[in-house]
Design an enzyme around this catalytic site. Sequence first.
Site: not given
Ligand code: NAI
Length: 799
Positions: A192, A244-245, A247, A249, A266, A300, A397
């Site tokens: 996804k 991803g975030s 939170e 994770g 990650e 990240c 972050e």
């Molecule tokens: P996110 O963690 O919500 O999104 C990442 C992925 O997870 C997306 O594909 C999203 O659709 C999916 N997702 C969201 N909620 C989910 C759930 N409950 N279960 C399964 N999958 C889910 O990140 P977001 O909201 O796009 O960004 C928010 C903050 O997260 C950013 O400002 C940044 O600080 C951090 N972030 C960190 C990343 C990293 O590589 N460490 C990458 C993206 C965001």
Amino acid sequence: MSIAEKFLTMEYGPAPEDPKEAISWLERHQRRFQHFIDGGWKSPEGGGYFDTHDPSNDEKLASIAQGNAADINAAVKAARAASGEWRALTPHVRARYLYALARLVQKHSRLLAVLETMDNGKPIRESRDIDIPLVARHFYYHAGWAQILPQEFPNHEPCGVVGQIIPWNFPLLMLAWKIAPALATGSTVVLKPAEFTPLTALLFAELCQEAGLPSGVVNIVTGDGSTGEALVKHADVDKIAFTGSTEVGRAIRSATAGSHKRLSLELGGKSPFIIFEDADLDSAVEGLVDGIWFNQGQVCCAGSRLLMQESIAEALISRIRDRMATLRIGPPLDKAIDIGAIVARVQLERIQRMVAQGIADGATCWQPEMTLPSRGFYFPPTLLSNVHPTSIVAQQEIFGPVLAAMTFRTPREAVELANNTVYGLASCVWSENVNVALQVAAQLKAGVVWVNCTNLFDASCGFGGYRESGYGREGGREGLLEYMQPTWLRHSPKLALTKSGRAPELEGTENEDNPDASTPSIDRTVKLYIGGKQTRPDSGYSVEVRSPDGGLLGEAPLGNRKDIRNAVEAARKAEGWAKTTAHNRAQVLYYFAENLSLRRSEIAQRLGLSVGQEQATKEVDLGIERIFSYAAWADKFDGAVHNPPFRNIAIAMNEPIGTVSVICPSDAPLLGFLSLVMPLLAVGNTVVAVPSEKYPLITGDLYQIFDTSDLPGGAINIVTGYVSQLLKTLAEHDDVDAIWCYGDDATVASAKAMSVGNLKQVWTNEGRAIDWFNPSVAEGRWYLEHATQVKNIWVPYGE
Ligand code: NAI
């Protein structure tokens, strides 16, 4: 402006990349995309679509299918159906598919780069020169692994069906990091993409068709967090890989706790960028440009915390400002642009909010004068100085082009500040003194350390975090292990559910504070073992230990939360054990085995009263062998030196995880304990162990031998009592870095669920029996790999 004038000013002119191929690709699809399931396009079950935008001008690019649980189910079914044939292919055939994908990525690299930039807002220079070449490299590298997999990983099997959820900051690169190792090892995939950036994943789906990849091997379901959630919760998925975030994770960790899904995470970071006074400051400033302004800081592993040695701080800040003033912000398809657009309005607002908070907390904000484009989402490069280490902008972050600067005086203070974070993804060290740089690198708690360089990646070098930056690695040999498991595990029988968790206080016998309580009728009363000392339990209670025929064998203390806390504190204090040489650790383990040998028959006889003489003798004899094995491994479980295709080497070190708690098997009280504790000690972890609930009296024998074996106090701590109660305290303890839990399904599920707080690594037997008497399953690399985490230290060479 005349050519002569241009020559004098050296001003950049516009150098736009032509988006026409990408636009015609969008048009060919009528700017509307369905899911890619079972080799073809499928309309969303719920009928809904959402829009994806170009963040550089906020114009709609396309409509994208919103996936729901039914779409996920269809994709998982397709992946399951394809799984048998895919894993049965010869290594060579699988290798050829991966090779074909690598070639196709190269063939379509410009289109992929332009599309990525349009969907994400990152400068074309980055998508063209960094993201897409790395994507191709990942598929080539893993095509190689597919070919040689059985030779390098005998007796391993693929996970099965893998659910992968990726973020928006490196959309296609994250796809490659996930899909390439999964396919190489024989798993099939449901991926996804992030809702802001689905387009390159959909173009990749076409490449899978073009490569003739069998239907169902790769499925792409688009949608938002709810689609991801449905994938995480699907019962027929064997593993979830998430980037991803932190939170989300954490939420995924909770959602998978009751299942046997494997998990790699990650997550976020707040990576330190340490500059010593003897650094080549010009290079360090250029490094900083790549460290924090690369991809608008939406990285990240961005070097978002600048730690400067005090003596150079002023001069450095002035150079950084000068350099910031030359950064060019603007439409990302312009080839001469350094900083493009922020991915979406919500992310821009988040950055604005956090910077305002930083200023309110006392930071000084500096931004170069520059004109931002009138449309789209842009945020100027930003320097926050006078940042207090506890301020929100130093701890959380931001995921934007914002650098938070602090100072330090000594290398020691630099390390302390650097490690003062819940994260541990990456770090940079700049010093011309190789001794200082490597000494500091070794002390940083982070999965990657770049010495005099920054943000370098390669498929051969595992990438991933320590602590709340997640666990598991992507890339390298260690990355493959995330997608495989020993073949025997799945076929091993389930452990019967035990009745642990009874009300302990009612069953305890009050006896402590009275040394005479060990009446003659009781053979043995043992104590807890904490910080190298035998101690009485805080509760003042003990538990009767009985033989299978009901005879009283002795009493074991009833440990409680306080005892666990003391044990964890002692273990943490003993972390010097990690710094002893591997040779020394081996010597200590050999000595321990020797001392166990001396008392072989006496211990076997006592243990025999609980498990029978035959088993007891085997446990002791095999136990001695097992200790010998891990003494042998202690100075042989080495890392590697990678040769990424740059002028660098990357030193991959197997580092201990830290303080690890172990719930030991009940049925093999001595051998089970040794099989789990020895690999952890061999590589330098400190341990808090809860021994067999059935025969905790083994503790008495163990601590006597530990006491005479030169093991530093606190390296191993043993707390007896009820697993259910002690597990909770250990799992919830924020100062425990990992938990190894051997138990039935219910016990391992609670270990996973209760340890979500600090995202400690959790490793269990998934409720399956491990035959501790069979060395081919009960010892070796599999245990050592879980006892360590790989840190890659990148070191450049040449002038
Ligand atoms: P996110 O963690 O919500 O999104 C990442 C992925 O997870 C997306 O594909 C999203 O659709 C999916 N997702 C969201 N909620 C989910 C759930 N409950 N279960 C399964 N999958 C889910 O990140 P977001 O909201 O796009 O960004 C928010 C903050 O997260 C950013 O400002 C940044 O600080 C951090 N972030 C960190 C990343 C990293 O590589 N460490 C990458 C993206 C965001």
